[in-house]
Design an enzyme around this catalytic site. Sequence first.
Site, PDB file in Angstrom:
ATOM      1  N   HIS A  11     100.351 -22.226  12.795  1.00 52.36           N
ATOM      2  CA  HIS A  11      99.593 -22.535  11.595  1.00 52.36           C
ATOM      3  C   HIS A  11      98.409 -21.597  11.380  1.00 52.36           C
ATOM      4  O   HIS A  11      98.093 -21.237  10.254  1.00 52.36           O
ATOM      5  CB  HIS A  11      99.094 -23.976  11.649  1.00 52.36           C
ATOM      6  CG  HIS A  11      98.314 -24.378  10.454  1.00 52.36           C
ATOM      7  ND1 HIS A  11      98.896 -24.508   9.210  1.00 52.36           N
ATOM      8  CD2 HIS A  11      96.996 -24.654  10.282  1.00 52.36           C
ATOM      9  CE1 HIS A  11      97.969 -24.859   8.324  1.00 52.36           C
ATOM     10  NE2 HIS A  11      96.811 -24.947   8.943  1.00 52.36           N
TER      11      HIS A  11
ATOM     12  N   TYR B 298      90.621 -34.745   2.903  1.00 50.62           N
ATOM     13  CA  TYR B 298      91.894 -35.463   2.938  1.00 50.62           C
ATOM     14  C   TYR B 298      91.806 -36.782   2.179  1.00 50.62           C
ATOM     15  O   TYR B 298      92.758 -37.194   1.514  1.00 50.62           O
ATOM     16  CB  TYR B 298      92.307 -35.724   4.387  1.00 50.62           C
ATOM     17  CG  TYR B 298      92.714 -34.476   5.115  1.00 50.62           C
ATOM     18  CD1 TYR B 298      94.008 -33.988   5.023  1.00 50.62           C
ATOM     19  CD2 TYR B 298      91.807 -33.770   5.897  1.00 50.62           C
ATOM     20  CE1 TYR B 298      94.394 -32.833   5.684  1.00 50.62           C
ATOM     21  CE2 TYR B 298      92.176 -32.613   6.558  1.00 50.62           C
ATOM     22  CZ  TYR B 298      93.469 -32.154   6.447  1.00 50.62           C
ATOM     23  OH  TYR B 298      93.853 -30.999   7.092  1.00 50.62           O
TER      24      TYR B 298
ATOM     25  N   ASP C 121      95.476 -22.676   4.636  1.00 54.58           N
ATOM     26  CA  ASP C 121      95.429 -24.127   4.816  1.00 54.58           C
ATOM     27  C   ASP C 121      94.777 -24.761   3.577  1.00 54.58           C
ATOM     28  O   ASP C 121      95.183 -24.478   2.454  1.00 54.58           O
ATOM     29  CB  ASP C 121      94.698 -24.449   6.118  1.00 54.58           C
ATOM     30  CG  ASP C 121      94.658 -25.931   6.459  1.00 54.58           C
ATOM     31  OD1 ASP C 121      95.695 -26.477   6.861  1.00 54.58           O
ATOM     32  OD2 ASP C 121      93.586 -26.544   6.299  1.00 54.58           O
TER      33      ASP C 121
END
Length: 300
Positions: A276, A209, A103
């Site tokens: 994921h 982010y 990730d």
Amino acid sequence: MTGIRQTSLPLATGVTLNVALAGDPANPPIILLHGFPESHRTWRHQIPALAERYFVIAPDQRGYANSSKPDGVEAYAADRIAADVFALADALVVDRFTLVGHDWGGAIAWMAALREPKRVARLAIVNAPHPQVFQRKLFDDPGQRRASQYIRFFRETELDRAPDKTGLEQFLLSLFGEHLQVTVPREEQAIYLEQWSQPGALTAMLNWYRATQIVVPAMDEDPPRPSWIDGPFPLQPQPTLVIWGMRDRGLLPCLLDGLETLIPDYRIVQIRDAGHFAPWEKPEEVTSALLEWLAARPAQ
């Protein structure tokens, strides 16, 4: 000597990282980077097996769990986080190492390996897109653009301003259950909530982010196309293994398109029934893929 031990290491980059260590320091070193919204526990199933042959180094990255949570979005720029990787290696007197990332940890691993090929001997990526492929697909693939709208939410949400237990529980349910459709064991849910409840933790995690330069267009938006996504891109200099859980609902299999043109020494392992979080959804498959590839591609 495979027991996991944890230590707190102050780094030259100004942060202190909690680091899980396992294996004999005389063995070849391997650094494991977790992603959002986890900690070194991403690798809890891989560490014991890897530690039989390698010196395993698995930090809680800046902003996460028991590591420093510096203030300000700028503290989470990718180049600063990548610098932590090499500062961590320096603190442990490690020169050349294998780098593994999942990730966001994979995003940092792609960057770090390109920038310091003399220090990163091998690269392994688990469900983390190559930066050029990712940015291109966000413009060209409606499915991936739709799947990535959560990034816009993470940048804009005010959930982290005053998180309470109910809000954090709803965040956990929304992220894992609704968006990614992954079942998190109850004991792990408690660990997530404890880590996210630390002062500044959720803001620090979301700041990864907010700091990224990746452009995520809205579904009805047609922004200027970044020129770098269509031009030449540096080839990945290391032998590279990519492991992909093919049921990932946030990072779709289309992100594997074209990787063979960017990585001269490339191997892909697709795990059909993993999502994921492949390192703990299908731990045996991920561990086996890593060990087999490491044995077949010894560090030079």
